[in-house]
Write a protein that holds these residues in place. Sequence first.
Motif, PDB file in Angstrom:
ATOM      1  N   LYS A   1      49.901  -5.466  -2.343  1.00  0.00           N
ATOM      2  CA  LYS A   1      49.552  -4.045  -2.502  1.00  0.00           C
ATOM      3  C   LYS A   1      48.125  -3.856  -2.011  1.00  0.00           C
ATOM      4  CE  LYS A   1      49.540   0.246  -4.209  1.00  0.00           C
ATOM      5  NZ  LYS A   1      49.707   0.712  -5.584  1.00  0.00           N
TER       6      LYS A   1
ATOM      7  N   THR B   1      54.079  -1.496  -8.622  1.00  0.00           N
ATOM      8  CA  THR B   1      53.108  -1.640  -7.528  1.00  0.00           C
ATOM      9  C   THR B   1      51.692  -1.717  -8.090  1.00  0.00           C
ATOM     10  OG1 THR B   1      53.145   0.749  -7.313  1.00  0.00           O
ATOM     11  CG2 THR B   1      54.582  -0.472  -5.837  1.00  0.00           C
TER      12      THR B   1
ATOM     13  N   HIS C   1      53.773   5.484  -0.623  1.00  0.00           N
ATOM     14  CA  HIS C   1      53.724   6.922  -0.921  1.00  0.00           C
ATOM     15  C   HIS C   1      54.131   7.715   0.305  1.00  0.00           C
ATOM     16  CE1 HIS C   1      51.636   6.830  -4.725  1.00  0.00           C
ATOM     17  NE2 HIS C   1      50.701   6.045  -4.241  1.00  0.00           N
TER      18      HIS C   1
ATOM     19  N   HIS D   1      54.374   2.293 -12.622  1.00  0.00           N
ATOM     20  CA  HIS D   1      53.319   1.564 -13.323  1.00  0.00           C
ATOM     21  C   HIS D   1      53.643   1.652 -14.809  1.00  0.00           C
ATOM     22  CE1 HIS D   1      51.051   1.650  -9.589  1.00  0.00           C
ATOM     23  NE2 HIS D   1      51.360   2.930  -9.503  1.00  0.00           N
TER      24      HIS D   1
ATOM     25  N   HIS E   1      58.556   2.727  -7.284  1.00  0.00           N
ATOM     26  CA  HIS E   1      57.097   2.867  -7.434  1.00  0.00           C
ATOM     27  C   HIS E   1      56.823   3.259  -8.871  1.00  0.00           C
ATOM     28  CE1 HIS E   1      53.008   4.068  -5.533  1.00  0.00           C
ATOM     29  NE2 HIS E   1      52.856   3.862  -6.838  1.00  0.00           N
TER      30      HIS E   1
ATOM     31  N   ASP F   1      56.156   6.958  -8.801  1.00  0.00           N
ATOM     32  CA  ASP F   1      54.782   6.720  -9.267  1.00  0.00           C
ATOM     33  C   ASP F   1      54.640   7.029 -10.759  1.00  0.00           C
ATOM     34  OD1 ASP F   1      52.264   5.731  -9.028  1.00  0.00           O
ATOM     35  OD2 ASP F   1      51.467   7.357  -7.795  1.00  0.00           O
TER      36      ASP F   1
HETATM   37 ZN   LIG Z   1      51.085   4.153  -7.871  1.00  0.00          ZN
END
Ligand SMILES: [Zn+2]
Length: 451
Positions: A189, A108, A246, A86, A84, A360
Amino acid sequence: MKQLAVLIVIILGFSCRPEPVTEYDLIISNVNLVDGTGSPLKEAISVGIKEGKIRALAKALKGRSNTYLDGSGKYLIPGLFDCHIHTIDYQKDFPKFVHYGVTSVFITGGSLCTDAYYAEMREHGEQDSIPSPRVFHTSQHFSMEGRHPSKTYPSNTWRDGESIFYLKDTLQIEGLVQHVSQFPNIGIKLTIEDGPSPPFVERMPMAFVEKTVKEGEKYGLEVFAHVSDNVELEMAIRAGVQNLVHFTGIDIDPQDSVQVKLLAEFRKRNPSWITTMMIDKSFIYPLYPEWFTAETLLPEYRAQSKRVTQKAKWFASGYLNFYKESYGLNGDDLPTLMAPQVQDIQYLYDRGFNMVLGTDIGGDFNFQGHSLHEEMQLLEMGGMQPLEILKMGTLNAAKMLRVDDELGSIEAGKLADMILLDKNPLEAIENTLAITTVIKNGKIQQRRNNK
Ligand SMILES: [Zn+2]
């Protein structure tokens, strides 16, 4: 008779001829192997690599190579997956993942993630001369106007129809899913979220979620949903969603028979569930200056302590209080804070959910490459075993991405993505940071100077 004798001589001659010695591009000799499948450590293994692949694993490997890595006293694990992340600057971020042994990433969505930007990143991930992880990704975000993520992270690069799809009605979904099915997206997503921070908004209607799942099924595209509380979890499961990106915000209660039944229903779909406990840790990082002094952090990460403003501390203490209240916790130390989530993750792991590691990456104090190791440490603090944690960061990830036939473990025939360590990761998971060499596609990768 004479002919028979000749024949015998010929046969004997053949069987006595020395076996051809295999030439490898690289041999890692005499190493302790943790192969990522969850099997226990194997000692004194030599690994033969040729043309980017693992060709042989043996105690006494027959073969030679011009390049040897002496694995004596060292530990070999598969390249890690951060499932996960970005990025808005992949050329800057990708080498840092490789530095820390993260040889595959799952992106994602993101405000720059148009079809063209994804293609550029994939192409970068396919080569092995400039350090870059392999790139896997979902489609663009399926969300709605005024909702997460563009509400949370306002930017003029969120462009409807390009980097994000704002769903307006269910009729539109058929065309959008058909569009994303033409690209190598791992799945769709989709964001079910009423926050995550105030002001709260209405969640995406169930009909939109259900329709997206149904359209995805036509093309073999599963939905990867963002949920951040139990209400959204229930919506996702009831709508037929197959994967969750998540864990943050979810609270599992094994005494709650309705929830237990719902999860059992979900389990039948063989879902993957990504952890992202680093979200919580990154939010409270400003309150713990000692975390920035870790020697394993790159200097540029350590320097981020200078970015800790009063406002960042204020936000962090607000989040810490909210977090502690929602789980009814007293202590401020990480093991106490993480225990409830890890107990839930272990509960799911034990019931056969395909649990996968993710961080994340993208926000403050969530460090490319390094934070995947922090994610692993958080799981260990909460009581999970290193062998289980490593499997979540390797083979389970490859299974979720449907590439477990070529990645995710150190087995003959698979691509040679691996990390050589100085210390035993099964003794303490922080030993995954004792990295000496990172190999991708059978090639030793350039790492950063950590001084
Ligand atoms: Zn995210």
